[in-house]
Design a protein around this motif. Structure first.
Motif, PDB file in Angstrom:
ATOM      1  N   GLU A 201       0.835  -1.215   0.000  1.00 42.70           N
ATOM      2  CA  GLU A 201       0.000   0.000   0.000  1.00 42.70           C
ATOM      3  C   GLU A 201       0.865   1.258   0.000  1.00 42.70           C
ATOM      4  N   GLU A 311     -19.254 -10.266   7.006  1.00 42.75           N
ATOM      5  CA  GLU A 311     -18.040  -9.576   6.527  1.00 42.75           C
ATOM      6  C   GLU A 311     -17.476 -10.262   5.285  1.00 42.75           C
ATOM      7  N   MET A 315     -16.797  -9.306   1.307  1.00 39.63           N
ATOM      8  CA  MET A 315     -15.367  -8.988   1.204  1.00 39.63           C
ATOM      9  C   MET A 315     -14.894  -9.109  -0.242  1.00 39.63           C
ATOM     10  N   LYS A 324      -7.393  -0.459  -2.886  1.00 38.60           N
ATOM     11  CA  LYS A 324      -7.390  -0.813  -1.467  1.00 38.60           C
ATOM     12  C   LYS A 324      -7.898  -2.254  -1.289  1.00 38.60           C
ATOM     13  N   PRO A 326      -8.827  -5.807   1.434  1.00 40.71           N
ATOM     14  CA  PRO A 326      -9.307  -6.135   2.789  1.00 40.71           C
ATOM     15  C   PRO A 326      -8.174  -6.133   3.822  1.00 40.71           C
ATOM     16  N   GLU A 328      -6.026  -3.927   4.282  1.00 41.83           N
ATOM     17  CA  GLU A 328      -5.946  -2.582   4.866  1.00 41.83           C
ATOM     18  C   GLU A 328      -7.183  -2.276   5.708  1.00 41.83           C
ATOM     19  N   ARG A 329      -8.297  -2.872   5.320  1.00 43.15           N
ATOM     20  CA  ARG A 329      -9.534  -2.637   6.083  1.00 43.15           C
ATOM     21  C   ARG A 329      -9.456  -3.338   7.447  1.00 43.15           C
ATOM     22  N   TYR A 330      -8.898  -4.555   7.466  1.00 39.98           N
ATOM     23  CA  TYR A 330      -8.803  -5.324   8.714  1.00 39.98           C
ATOM     24  C   TYR A 330      -7.338  -5.392   9.131  1.00 39.98           C
ATOM     25  N   ARG A 331      -6.856  -4.342   9.769  1.00 36.89           N
ATOM     26  CA  ARG A 331      -5.427  -4.260  10.136  1.00 36.89           C
ATOM     27  C   ARG A 331      -5.030  -5.376  11.098  1.00 36.89           C
ATOM     28  N   TYR A 333      -7.131  -8.366  13.025  1.00 36.89           N
ATOM     29  CA  TYR A 333      -8.463  -8.945  13.192  1.00 36.89           C
ATOM     30  C   TYR A 333      -8.623  -9.463  14.615  1.00 36.89           C
TER      31      TYR A 333
END
Ligand SMILES: Cc1cc2nc3c(=O)[nH]c(=O)nc-3n(C[C@H](O)[C@H](O)[C@H](O)COP(=O)(O)OP(=O)(O)OC[C@H]3O[C@@H](n4cnc5c(N)ncnc54)[C@H](O)[C@@H]3O)c2cc1C
Length: 443
Positions: A201, A311, A315, A324, A326, A328-331, A333
């Motif tokens: 990223e 989720e 996803m 972007k 997942p 980055e969304r779920y740094r 879990y």
């Protein structure tokens, strides 16, 4: 800081080029990086959240040969040797102690299962042995339950999950590895049919090899590359108590309980083989692959529609390097621990070990374990993408084997003679028509 442990900070500028990019800062990624830098390679370890944020910082901390699938035993024996010198090698406290581990038996059927396992691993000449009822009771001081016997391995033990994983990562850095937290790897860059870098990223890193040690996220990463990795996730959980003198030493488990005396004087307590499982699209995608495993483990699995069902339904499963993901969304879990299982464990433990009833629970921890159809890991090159390697699928018992798996992966990357035969762990077993055999996890 987590539990008084200073976490691993991130290096700043991404390097333009390294020999190897390791994806994932759990015990597998950290151990692989540590082994690679000791062989003189340049390494960048990229972690989407924090080091030891997922399974490797949430587990029970058992380091055991006992109860393992025989196919893992040579690597676990190797891992034990590494653990024995790991405080010295990392110049830090990993919490590793040889404490002994005991499985307590309620019935003759339990003893028969333990005996069958000891016969299956006899050729490895480890010190697991059947114990009498009197010995079992001596290892369970204060127990209100009369055990009929059990199985004990004096040379097994424990380590502290976050402490150990952080110590290994910091030791890798001391020897030259660069560590980037909050840095998700989105995809591979391929040139002329082989790996030439990764897209993170924060930009591209050129490299000749990539090791994916992404725990439960590995299947998703592979899917975006068009590769099929049958991998599912189960919820596992544990309670941590404040320090207390309760008499029980080391690690032990039996029907309705599991405990480990921690280095800080408290206990980890839980119940073995009790896993809520959210039904997700992958449950259907890989249903056939997991048929035997489901049959063997059905008593320990509680299928349900949960948060993850929703989720994962929504996803994203494919993306371009500039999109972007997942990851980055779920740094980090952090699943909610299963209340039902932990409440039941608490009641059961309080009943069996009244001394533990006074223990104050200071934390309930949930973690997703990633499982393969045969409950042994993938530690392997990925033939479809030369230069790409995979280390995942440790199926709920990867913490103990972690240092050995790191060594094996480093040897596969460098092309050295491997410390053990890696054939059982090859990725291609899921696609080359091999018979997939599942050894029950919940011994
Ligand atoms: C409650 C519980 C109890 C357990 N008890 C034991 C035990 O007693 N003994 C034992 O041996 N094992 C135990 N296990 C299993 C053990 O914890 C795991 O097998 C082991 O930690 C797996 O390590 P890992 O490095 O493969 O995965 P993880 O620790 O999950 O690390 C993977 C990392 O990769 C990162 N990542 C994923 N994708 C990307 C990406 N695209 N870019 C950047 N980073 C990424 C993730 O954020 C994560 O930090 C237990 C597990 C749980 C949850």
């Amino acid at each position: 800081m987590v539990d008084g442990i200073e976490l691993v900070s991130s290096d700043k500028e991404l390097p333009a080029k390294v020999d190897v990019v390791v994806i994932g800062g759990g015990i597998m990624g950290a151990s692989t990086a540590f082994e690679l830098v000791q062989r003189g390679l340049t390494v960048a370890l990229c972690e989407k959240g924090v080091i030891a944020g997922e399974q490797s910082g949430r587990n029970w901390g058992w380091v055991r040969k006992m109860g393992r699938d025989p196919r893992e035993m040579p690597l676990m024996i190797r891992a034990m040797r590494i653990w024995a010198g790991l405080n010295e090698a990392t110049e830090a406290e990993t919490g590793f102690r040889v404490t002994g581990i005991t499985y307590f038996a309620d019935t003759d059927a339990d003893i028969a299962r333990y005996t069958a396992w000891m016969e299956a691993v006899a050729k490895f000449q480890i010190d697991s042995r059947a114990i009498s009822a009197a010995e079992a009771m001596a290892l369970a001081p204060g127990s209100t339950k009369q055990f009929v016997g059990g199985m004990h391995t004096a040379s097994d033990g424990m380590a502290e999950p976050t402490l150990a994983t952080v110590a290994i990562a910091k030791a890798a850095r001391k020897r030259g590895a660069k560590i980037y937290t909050n840095t998700a790897v989105r995809s591979l860059d391929m040139t002329n049919g082989r790996v030439s870098g990764v897209f993170t990223e924060r930009g591209r890193i050129a490299c000749t090899s990539v090791v994916l040690a992404g725990g439960g996220w590995s299947g998703l990463f592979m899917r975006n590359l068009g590769l099929r990795l049958p991998q599912l996730k189960l919820l596992s959980q544990v309670m941590r108590t404040a320090p207390i003198e309760a008499g029980l030493q080391g690690c032990g488990s039996g029907r309705g309980f599991g405990f480990r005396k921690r280095l800080d004087g408290g206990y980890n307590m839980s119940m073995r083989a009790a896993h809520p499982v959210d039904i997700v699209p992958d449950s259907f995608r890989y249903m056939k692959d997991f048929q035997q495993a489901l049959g063997n483990e059905r008593k320990s699995l509680h299928l349900r529609i949960g948060r993850r069902s929703i989720e994962e339904l929504f996803m994203r499963t494919s993306w371009k390097p500039d999109q972007k993901t997942p990851f980055e969304r779920y740094r980090t879990y952090s699943p909610t621990p299963g209340k039902k299982v932990l409440d039941a464990a608490r009641r059961s433990i309080d009943g069996i070990f009244p001394a533990l009833a006074k223990a104050q629970v200071v934390e309930r921890i949930g973690g997703l374990i990633d499982v393969t159809p045969d409950a042994i890991p993938v530690i392997s090159a990925v033939p479809e993408k030369p230069g790409f390697f995979l280390s995942c699928g440790y199926s709920g018992h990867g913490f103990g084997i972690g240092p050995g798996a790191g060594q094996l992966m480093a040897e596969l990357v460098t092309g050295e003679t491997p410390c053990v035969d890696p054939t059982p762990f090859r990725f291609s077993r899921f696609s080359d028509g091999s018979k997939i055999e599942h050894w029950p996890i919940g011994l």
